[in-house]
Design a protein around this motif. Structure first.
Motif, short mmCIF file in Angstrom:
data_model
loop_
_atom_site.label_atom_id
_atom_site.label_comp_id
_atom_site.label_asym_id
_atom_site.label_seq_id
_atom_site.Cartn_x
_atom_site.Cartn_y
_atom_site.Cartn_z
N THR A 93 0.83 -1.21 0.00
CA THR A 93 0.00 0.00 0.00
C THR A 93 0.86 1.26 0.00
O THR A 93 0.60 2.20 -0.75
CB THR A 93 -0.95 0.00 1.22
N CYS A 94 1.89 1.28 0.83
CA CYS A 94 2.75 2.48 0.91
C CYS A 94 3.39 2.77 -0.44
O CYS A 94 3.49 3.93 -0.85
CB CYS A 94 3.81 2.30 2.00
N VAL A 95 3.82 1.73 -1.13
CA VAL A 95 4.46 1.89 -2.44
C VAL A 95 3.47 2.49 -3.43
O VAL A 95 3.78 3.43 -4.16
CB VAL A 95 4.99 0.53 -2.96
N ALA A 96 2.24 1.98 -3.39
CA ALA A 96 1.22 2.46 -4.33
C ALA A 96 0.79 3.89 -4.03
O ALA A 96 0.45 4.64 -4.93
CB ALA A 96 0.02 1.53 -4.29
N GLU A 97 0.82 4.28 -2.75
CA GLU A 97 0.30 5.59 -2.37
C GLU A 97 1.34 6.71 -2.34
O GLU A 97 0.98 7.87 -2.26
CB GLU A 97 -0.34 5.50 -0.97
N CYS A 98 2.61 6.39 -2.39
CA CYS A 98 3.64 7.43 -2.28
C CYS A 98 3.56 8.39 -3.47
O CYS A 98 3.69 7.96 -4.61
CB CYS A 98 5.03 6.79 -2.22
N PRO A 99 3.35 9.68 -3.21
CA PRO A 99 3.19 10.62 -4.32
C PRO A 99 4.49 10.88 -5.09
O PRO A 99 4.46 11.40 -6.20
CB PRO A 99 2.69 11.90 -3.63
N LYS A 100 5.62 10.56 -4.51
CA LYS A 100 6.91 10.80 -5.18
C LYS A 100 7.52 9.53 -5.77
O LYS A 100 8.63 9.55 -6.28
CB LYS A 100 7.91 11.43 -4.18
N SER A 101 6.79 8.43 -5.67
CA SER A 101 7.26 7.13 -6.19
C SER A 101 8.67 6.78 -5.69
O SER A 101 9.47 6.22 -6.44
CB SER A 101 7.25 7.11 -7.72
N CYS A 102 8.95 7.16 -4.47
CA CYS A 102 10.29 6.85 -3.95
C CYS A 102 10.33 5.52 -3.19
O CYS A 102 11.40 5.06 -2.80
CB CYS A 102 10.84 7.98 -3.10
N LEU A 103 9.14 4.90 -3.01
CA LEU A 103 9.13 3.59 -2.34
C LEU A 103 9.02 2.48 -3.39
O LEU A 103 8.36 2.66 -4.41
CB LEU A 103 7.94 3.49 -1.38
N GLU A 104 9.68 1.38 -3.11
CA GLU A 104 9.53 0.21 -4.00
C GLU A 104 9.68 -1.07 -3.18
O GLU A 104 10.25 -1.06 -2.10
CB GLU A 104 10.57 0.25 -5.13
N MET A 105 9.14 -2.15 -3.75
CA MET A 105 9.30 -3.45 -3.12
C MET A 105 10.54 -4.08 -3.74
O MET A 105 10.61 -4.24 -4.96
CB MET A 105 8.09 -4.36 -3.39
N ASN A 106 11.50 -4.38 -2.92
CA ASN A 106 12.73 -5.01 -3.39
C ASN A 106 12.59 -6.52 -3.17
O ASN A 106 12.54 -6.97 -2.03
CB ASN A 106 13.91 -4.44 -2.59
N PRO A 107 12.48 -7.29 -4.26
CA PRO A 107 12.20 -8.73 -4.09
C PRO A 107 13.39 -9.54 -3.57
O PRO A 107 13.94 -10.39 -4.25
CB PRO A 107 11.77 -9.18 -5.49
N THR A 108 13.79 -9.24 -2.34
CA THR A 108 14.85 -10.01 -1.67
C THR A 108 14.34 -10.41 -0.29
O THR A 108 13.38 -9.83 0.20
CB THR A 108 16.14 -9.19 -1.48
N ARG A 109 15.04 -11.34 0.31
CA ARG A 109 14.66 -11.73 1.68
C ARG A 109 15.32 -10.75 2.65
O ARG A 109 16.48 -10.38 2.45
CB ARG A 109 15.15 -13.14 1.98
N PRO A 110 14.59 -10.35 3.69
CA PRO A 110 15.23 -9.46 4.67
C PRO A 110 16.37 -10.18 5.39
O PRO A 110 16.39 -11.41 5.44
CB PRO A 110 14.10 -9.11 5.63
N LYS A 111 17.30 -9.38 5.91
CA LYS A 111 18.44 -9.97 6.62
C LYS A 111 17.96 -10.69 7.87
O LYS A 111 17.03 -10.24 8.53
CB LYS A 111 19.43 -8.86 7.02
N VAL A 112 18.61 -11.76 8.19
CA VAL A 112 18.28 -12.51 9.39
C VAL A 112 18.70 -11.69 10.61
O VAL A 112 19.76 -11.07 10.61
CB VAL A 112 19.02 -13.86 9.38
N ALA A 113 17.84 -11.64 11.62
CA ALA A 113 18.18 -10.89 12.82
C ALA A 113 17.81 -11.67 14.06
O ALA A 113 16.85 -12.45 14.04
CB ALA A 113 17.44 -9.55 12.80
N LYS A 114 18.60 -11.46 15.11
CA LYS A 114 18.30 -12.16 16.37
C LYS A 114 17.30 -11.36 17.21
O LYS A 114 16.60 -11.90 18.04
CB LYS A 114 19.59 -12.33 17.17
N GLU A 115 17.33 -10.03 16.99
CA GLU A 115 16.45 -9.17 17.77
C GLU A 115 15.69 -8.25 16.84
O GLU A 115 16.17 -7.93 15.76
CB GLU A 115 17.28 -8.32 18.75
N LYS A 116 14.52 -7.78 17.32
CA LYS A 116 13.74 -6.84 16.53
C LYS A 116 14.48 -5.51 16.46
O LYS A 116 15.06 -5.07 17.46
CB LYS A 116 12.38 -6.62 17.19
N SER A 117 14.46 -4.89 15.31
CA SER A 117 15.09 -3.58 15.19
C SER A 117 14.38 -2.79 14.11
O SER A 117 13.64 -3.34 13.30
CB SER A 117 16.57 -3.74 14.84
N LEU A 118 14.59 -1.49 14.15
CA LEU A 118 13.97 -0.59 13.18
C LEU A 118 15.01 -0.18 12.15
O LEU A 118 16.20 -0.12 12.46
CB LEU A 118 13.44 0.66 13.88
#
Ligand code: SF4
Ligand code: SF4
Length: 124
Positions: free
Chosen positions: A81-106
C-alpha cells in the motif's frame, strides 16, 4: 496407509535430496513473485507521511522535524500500500529476503535536505 507403502516412502526419503536447506547459511533462489522488502529512495522523499498514514500495520514512522523515515520490518506484511500511495514514487518493493536478525530492530533512514533551486535572474 499400508505398511508396505509407508516403508517404501521411508526408504525413498533416505536417498532423496532434502527439501529444506540450512537457512540462513544456505538460501534457495528467490521465488517468482516474491514481494520482498520496502525500500525508500530517500533523496526523492518529501516526508509527507502518506505512507505512514496508509500503512495498515503502523510499520512506518515519518518524523518531519528530525527528517527521518523509519520502518519496522517485523510489523510490515508486505501489502504494498505504501508503495502504491507514495506521491513521489520513492518507495519500492525489493524482491529479496530481509536480513536474518536475532532481535527486533527498526530501519531508520535520514532524509537529506532538498537541494535549493538556483534563483532565476528575471533580466536574463
Ligand atoms: S509517502 Fe513517499 S514521499 Fe511521502 S513520506 Fe512516504 S516515502 Fe516519503
Ligand atoms: S508494505 Fe504494507 S505493511 Fe509494509 S510498510 Fe508498506 S503499507 Fe505497511
Amino acid at each position: 496407509m499400508g505398511g508396505f507403502k509407508l516403508g517404501k516412502m521411508t526408504l525413498g526419503s533416505l536417498f532423496k535430496k532434502p527439501e529444506t536447506v540450512m537457512y540462513p547459511l544456505e538460501t534457495k533462489p528467490v521465488p517468482k513473485g516474491l514481494k520482498g522488502c520496502v525500500e525508500n529512495n530517500v533523496s526523492a522523499c518529501i516526508l509527507c507521511g502518506i505512507c505512514a498514514k496508509r500503512c495498515p500495520c503502523g510499520a512506518i514512522v515519518v518524523d518531519k522535524k528530525a527528517r527521518t523515515w523509519t520502518i519496522d520490518r517485523f510489523r510490515c506484511v508486505q501489502c504494498g500500500t505504501c508503495v502504491a500511495e507514495c506521491p513521489k514514487s520513492c518507495l519500492e518493493m525489493n524482491p529479496t529476503r530481509p536480513k536474518v536478525a536475532k532481535e527486533k530492530s527498526l530501519v531508520e533512514l535520514h532524509v537529506p535536505e532538498p537541494i535549493a533551486e538556483p534563483l532565476q535572474n528575471p533580466n536574463g
